[in-house]
Design an enzyme around this catalytic site. Structure first.
Site, PDB file in Angstrom:
ATOM      1  N   SER A 133       1.190  43.246  83.341  1.00 19.38           N
ATOM      2  CA  SER A 133       1.616  41.854  83.173  1.00 19.38           C
ATOM      3  C   SER A 133       2.466  41.686  81.910  1.00 19.38           C
ATOM      4  O   SER A 133       3.491  40.995  81.924  1.00 19.38           O
ATOM      5  CB  SER A 133       0.393  40.939  83.071  1.00 19.38           C
ATOM      6  OG  SER A 133      -0.306  40.935  84.282  1.00 19.38           O
TER       7      SER A 133
ATOM      8  N   GLY B 115       4.838  41.346  93.143  1.00 18.11           N
ATOM      9  CA  GLY B 115       4.738  39.890  93.222  1.00 18.11           C
ATOM     10  C   GLY B 115       5.088  39.241  91.893  1.00 18.11           C
ATOM     11  O   GLY B 115       5.689  38.164  91.851  1.00 18.11           O
TER      12      GLY B 115
ATOM     13  N   ASP C 293      -7.941  41.051  89.546  1.00 18.27           N
ATOM     14  CA  ASP C 293      -7.462  42.378  89.956  1.00 18.27           C
ATOM     15  C   ASP C 293      -8.564  43.438  89.923  1.00 18.27           C
ATOM     16  O   ASP C 293      -8.368  44.558  90.391  1.00 18.27           O
ATOM     17  CB  ASP C 293      -6.292  42.813  89.056  1.00 18.27           C
ATOM     18  CG  ASP C 293      -5.045  41.969  89.314  1.00 18.27           C
ATOM     19  OD1 ASP C 293      -4.946  41.357  90.400  1.00 18.27           O
ATOM     20  OD2 ASP C 293      -4.173  41.924  88.438  1.00 18.27           O
TER      21      ASP C 293
ATOM     22  N   ARG D  41      -6.770  42.003 100.715  1.00 17.55           N
ATOM     23  CA  ARG D  41      -7.773  42.780  99.979  1.00 17.55           C
ATOM     24  C   ARG D  41      -9.193  42.374 100.329  1.00 17.55           C
ATOM     25  O   ARG D  41     -10.099  43.218 100.312  1.00 17.55           O
ATOM     26  CB  ARG D  41      -7.580  42.550  98.477  1.00 17.55           C
ATOM     27  CG  ARG D  41      -6.965  43.694  97.784  1.00 17.55           C
ATOM     28  CD  ARG D  41      -6.792  43.466  96.292  1.00 17.55           C
ATOM     29  NE  ARG D  41      -5.608  44.203  95.893  1.00 17.55           N
ATOM     30  CZ  ARG D  41      -4.968  44.046  94.749  1.00 17.55           C
ATOM     31  NH1 ARG D  41      -5.406  43.159  93.872  1.00 17.55           N
ATOM     32  NH2 ARG D  41      -3.917  44.768  94.471  1.00 17.55           N
TER      33      ARG D  41
ATOM     34  N   ARG E 164      -4.683  49.094  94.266  1.00 18.92           N
ATOM     35  CA  ARG E 164      -6.018  48.877  93.686  1.00 18.92           C
ATOM     36  C   ARG E 164      -7.127  49.297  94.647  1.00 18.92           C
ATOM     37  O   ARG E 164      -8.200  49.717  94.224  1.00 18.92           O
ATOM     38  CB  ARG E 164      -6.178  47.434  93.227  1.00 18.92           C
ATOM     39  CG  ARG E 164      -5.157  47.071  92.149  1.00 18.92           C
ATOM     40  CD  ARG E 164      -5.570  45.899  91.298  1.00 18.92           C
ATOM     41  NE  ARG E 164      -4.423  45.372  90.577  1.00 18.92           N
ATOM     42  CZ  ARG E 164      -3.938  45.873  89.438  1.00 18.92           C
ATOM     43  NH1 ARG E 164      -4.495  46.928  88.886  1.00 18.92           N
ATOM     44  NH2 ARG E 164      -2.882  45.325  88.851  1.00 18.92           N
TER      45      ARG E 164
HETATM   46  C1  S3P Z   1      -0.350  38.597  87.520  1.00 21.85           C
HETATM   47  C2  S3P Z   1      -1.122  37.550  87.981  1.00 21.85           C
HETATM   48  C3  S3P Z   1      -2.124  37.699  89.044  1.00 21.85           C
HETATM   49  C4  S3P Z   1      -2.497  39.160  89.265  1.00 21.85           C
HETATM   50  C5  S3P Z   1      -1.291  40.046  89.321  1.00 21.85           C
HETATM   51  C6  S3P Z   1      -0.500  39.957  88.035  1.00 21.85           C
HETATM   52  C7  S3P Z   1       0.648  38.320  86.466  1.00 21.85           C
HETATM   53  O1  S3P Z   1      -1.619  37.154  90.250  1.00 21.85           O
HETATM   54  O2  S3P Z   1      -3.257  39.299  90.433  1.00 21.85           O
HETATM   55  O3  S3P Z   1      -1.678  41.399  89.515  1.00 21.85           O
HETATM   56  O4  S3P Z   1       1.140  39.275  85.832  1.00 21.85           O
HETATM   57  O5  S3P Z   1       0.957  37.144  86.234  1.00 21.85           O
HETATM   58  P1  S3P Z   1      -1.759  35.577  90.588  1.00 21.85           P
HETATM   59  O6  S3P Z   1      -0.971  34.811  89.606  1.00 21.85           O
HETATM   60  O7  S3P Z   1      -1.200  35.438  91.983  1.00 21.85           O
HETATM   61  O8  S3P Z   1      -3.219  35.272  90.537  1.00 21.85           O
END
Ligand code: S3P
Length: 420
Positions: free
Chosen positions: A14, A85, A305, A336, A378
């Site tokens: 992140s 994502g 996560d 998941r 994961r």
């Molecule tokens: C993340 C936020 C989370 C997490 C992802 C990384 C980020 O997702 O599951 O692996 O870096 O902002 P969500 O914002 O959809 O919960």
């Protein structure tokens, strides 16, 4: 098996994404040390290069130089966000404030993940989008933005960060409220460390985009979400002790450690300072018999996560574990929630996903069976950890997908003693 040694996990995913995005927005050269070099991090670097930033090659151990361009430039081709994502959602926010059109796409898994959760509030801010349904590919038609005060439908750091980046690039104020628990706050911490007025007031996160980002130097802490897998392997081991050094312990990310303690885990956290407002520590862990836990809805954003790993540990614990309100797991890199339960059953454990709740029953029989990851990193790592227990015979269909977030996972698991 016994565990031993001191290991360092790769940089936080992140924080690496955010550092790359923010450095691309600064005018001048930033330096990022300890950055993650995984496939997801490469996706962010690749699309930011297409948007005009010069980013040196992502190599393990190298300091990454980013020559930011202030405003991004119109890309010549589609921006391929791969499996990431975070890249897709944060970039959508950033692009919403730029006066050009850009198309984002990604791999099969990413194309089925919801994007309206970011395009809806960005539309309220004045951006426009062309998309079919709820996912990628989508075209961002950015332009001047309006301030927003927004009640988020789900607690999500990706939605929050997309809107903060839109506010930053568009020069408009952003106020946000999360419904259940607090999601990771890395974007807020970085913006605060860069001198922007940002903070929580009466449950609202309020941000004023006062000025531009200056180039910065940052050392990325180790990723606690990667460390969690090795912590899990150490807890299931039969002896020894493992030290994970330089792990990021931001309190919005350490929910899994709190649950593991409730499950009886012996964990020692040795504080090691902080890096641009992000606390860092060594985590020392020794094998411990575990008991089941009840994980409440408000805890979920802080360990989202880590649920695959916590679920496999729950299958080795005494008693039943319940994870409440984990419906968000259905829209991760795979469904998941369904796959955790299905795969636990496939290796002989008792687990059930019904509605938004996951139940896992603990047991002592050696896990045996074949695990279907659907390419989800994961799931691959969680079940590889389960495969380290005595007598286990767990076959994971795709171990290589771990490279999405944790390059070198297999080697490190072997190094600590986790694989016969
Ligand atoms: C993340 C936020 C989370 C997490 C992802 C990384 C980020 O997702 O599951 O692996 O870096 O902002 P969500 O914002 O959809 O919960």
């Amino acid at each position: 098996m016994r565990v031993s040694g001191t290991v360092r996990v790769p940089g936080d995913k992140s924080i690496t994404h955010r550092a790359l995005l923010l450095a691309a927005m600064a005018r001048g050269r930033s330096h990022i040390g300890g950055a993650l070099t995984s496939l997801d991090a490469r996706s962010s670097a690749r699309v930011l290069r297409q948007l005009g930033a010069a980013i040196s090659r992502l190599r393990d151990g190298a300091v990454i130089a980013v020559d930011g361009c202030g405003r991004l430039r119109r890309p010549a081709r589609t921006l391929d966000c791969g499996n990431s994502g975070t890249t897709a959602r944060l970039l959508t926010g950033l692009l919403a404030a730029h006066r050009f059109r850009a198309t984002l796409s990604g791999d099969r898994s990413l194309r089925r993940r919801p994007m309206r959760r970011v395009t809806d509030p960005l539309t309220l801010m004045g951006a426009r989008f062309a998309m079919d349904g709820d996912g990628l590919p989508l075209e961002v038609r950015g332009g001047p933005l309006r301030p927003i005060r927004y009640d988020m439908p789900v607690s999500s750091a990706q939605i929050k960060s997309a809107l903060l980046l839109a506010g930053l690039a568009g020069g408009v104020a952003v106020a946000l409220r999360e419904p259940t628990g607090q999601s990771r706050d890395h974007t807020e911490r970085l913006l605060g460390a860069f001198g922007f007025p940002i903070g929580l007031r009466d449950g609202w996160l309020e941000f004023e985009p006062a000025g531009r980002i200056a180039p910065f130097d940052l050392q990325v802490p180790g990723d606690i979400s990667s460390a969690a897998f090795l912590i899990g392997a150490a807890l299931l081991a039969e002896g020894g002790e493992l030290r994970l050094s330089g792990v990021g312990v931001n309190p919005t990310r350490t929910g899994s450690l709190a649950v593991l303690r409730r499950m009886g885990a012996t964990l020692e956290i040795v504080a090691g300072g902080s890096e641009l407002a992000e606390p860092v520590a060594d985590v020392i862990v020794a094998p411990t018999p575990l008991r089941g836990a009840d994980v409440a809805a408000a805890e979920i954003p802080g360990l989202i996560d880590e649920i695959p790993l916590l679920a496999v540990l729950a299958s080795r614990a005494e008693g039943v574990s319940v994870f409440h309100e984990v419906g968000e797991l259905r829209v991760k890199e795979s469904d998941r929630l369904a796959l955790i339960a299905e795969n636990l059953r496939a290796v002989g454990a008792r687990a059930e996903a019904s509605g938004n709740t996951l139940h896992v029953e603990g047991g002592a029989a050696p896990p045996r069976g074949r695990v279907r990851t659907a390419g989800d990193h994961r799931l691959a790592m969680a079940f590889a950890v389960l495969g380290t227990v005595r007598g286990a015979r767990v076959t994971v269909d795709d171990r290589r997908c771990a490279d999405v977030s944790f390059p070198g996972f297999d080697a490190l698991l072997r190094q600590i003693g986790g694989r016969r």
